[in-house]
Design a protein around this motif. Structure first.
Motif, PDB file in Angstrom:
ATOM      1  N   LEU A  13       6.863  -4.867  -5.447  1.00 45.92           N
ATOM      2  CA  LEU A  13       6.363  -3.647  -4.796  1.00 45.92           C
ATOM      3  C   LEU A  13       5.209  -3.972  -3.850  1.00 45.92           C
ATOM      4  O   LEU A  13       5.116  -3.399  -2.755  1.00 45.92           O
TER       5      LEU A  13
ATOM      6  N   GLY B 176       5.190  -3.370   0.195  1.00 43.05           N
ATOM      7  CA  GLY B 176       4.141  -2.618   0.882  1.00 43.05           C
ATOM      8  C   GLY B 176       3.486  -3.413   1.994  1.00 43.05           C
ATOM      9  O   GLY B 176       3.212  -2.879   3.074  1.00 43.05           O
TER      10      GLY B 176
ATOM     11  N   TYR C  15       8.578   2.338  -4.455  1.00 45.36           N
ATOM     12  CA  TYR C  15       7.277   2.055  -3.845  1.00 45.36           C
ATOM     13  C   TYR C  15       6.546   3.352  -3.522  1.00 45.36           C
ATOM     14  O   TYR C  15       5.344   3.495  -3.802  1.00 45.36           O
TER      15      TYR C  15
ATOM     16  N   GLU D 138       3.010   4.390  -5.226  1.00 47.15           N
ATOM     17  CA  GLU D 138       1.829   4.586  -4.396  1.00 47.15           C
ATOM     18  C   GLU D 138       1.300   6.011  -4.506  1.00 47.15           C
ATOM     19  O   GLU D 138       0.087   6.232  -4.576  1.00 47.15           O
TER      20      GLU D 138
ATOM     21  N   ARG E 109       0.120   3.031   4.504  1.00 46.67           N
ATOM     22  CA  ARG E 109       1.426   2.765   3.912  1.00 46.67           C
ATOM     23  C   ARG E 109       2.533   2.592   4.944  1.00 46.67           C
ATOM     24  O   ARG E 109       3.558   2.003   4.672  1.00 46.67           O
TER      25      ARG E 109
END
Length: 234
Positions: free
Chosen positions: A21, A25, A66, A70, A106
């Motif tokens: 993950l 990112g 993800y 987040e 992000r």
């Protein structure tokens, strides 16, 4: 060789998943979503491609995992920060600033734009989770109305407008006209930071004023029954 216990195996799996993950990112930030592959993620995470597929069947599953991870961590941190502020207008500023910074970092399609890259089922999972952010914003706005800092409005509709503004702003900032990732700015780090901070502050104040907040000459929030000052102060 000592036998690996279930707890150790679980910890190892959690660590591998976290690496995947994190790598995903970082690649989103540096390269954007278009063209990104599971092989890219595996290489960046330092694991085999098969290991990635052991956790996620395809890029869509990885993307939604993800985004959910987040969002959950973001909400926990944001709630802790909001709890330290008493004034609802200040909490609105913190909420907007946190959203602006998070959406920029992000590099994900924000809000409803995620529907363009996810199946209806996956988008529904994300929408349920992001709903917590919407509720949090509505609570801030409702508190502002109750304390007299914001006018009595349809809080649910106002929250949708604010989130739409943030999503549109992030989409413009994170994408070139052809949908790619903008090239690095030629400015120095200091100049870039100053420009980003100025833009963020303008977005915060724009949304505060749009919600009906008023300020004194020092930029402090006013209750609506207090004498009016320059609303653009600060």
């Amino acid at each position: 060789m000592p036998r690996i216990t279930a707890a150790t195996n679980a910890a190892q799996r959690a660590e591998t998943q976290r690496r995947i993950l994190t790598a995903f990112g970082e690649l989103l930030f540096t390269h954007g979503l278009p063209g990104l592959t599971m092989t890219d993620v595996a290489r960046h995470a330092g694991v085999g491609r098969t290991a990635v597929y052991n956790y996620y069947a395809d890029m869509e599953q990885l993307l939604i995992a993800y985004a959910l991870d987040e969002t959950e961590r973001f909400i926990v941190d944001l709630r802790d920060s909001l709890a330290a502020l008493e004034n609802p207008v200040d909490r609105l500023a913190l909420y907007v600033r946190a959203q602006v910074e998070d959406l920029s970092r992000r590099h994900l399609p924000p809000g409803p734009a995620m529907a363009a890259v996810l199946s209806p089922g996956s988008f529904a999972k994300l929408a349920d989770h992001v709903g917590d952010l919407n509720v949090l914003l509505q609570d801030i706005l409702q508190d502002g109305v109750h304390q007299g800092y914001l006018p009595d409005v349809d809080v649910e509709q106002l929250a949708r407008l604010i989130l739409g503004t943030l999503s549109a702003s992030a989409a413009r900032r994170n994408r070139t006209p052809d949908g790619g990732t903008p090239p690095p700015s030629p400015s120095s780090d200091v100049e870039l930071h100053t420009a980003v901070e100025r833009q963020t502050a303008q977005t915060v104040r724009f949304i505060q004023l749009g919600a009906g907040a008023r300020f004194d000459d020092a930029g402090r929030p006013l209750r609506l029954e207090e004498p009016a000052h320059d609303a653009l102060a600060g």
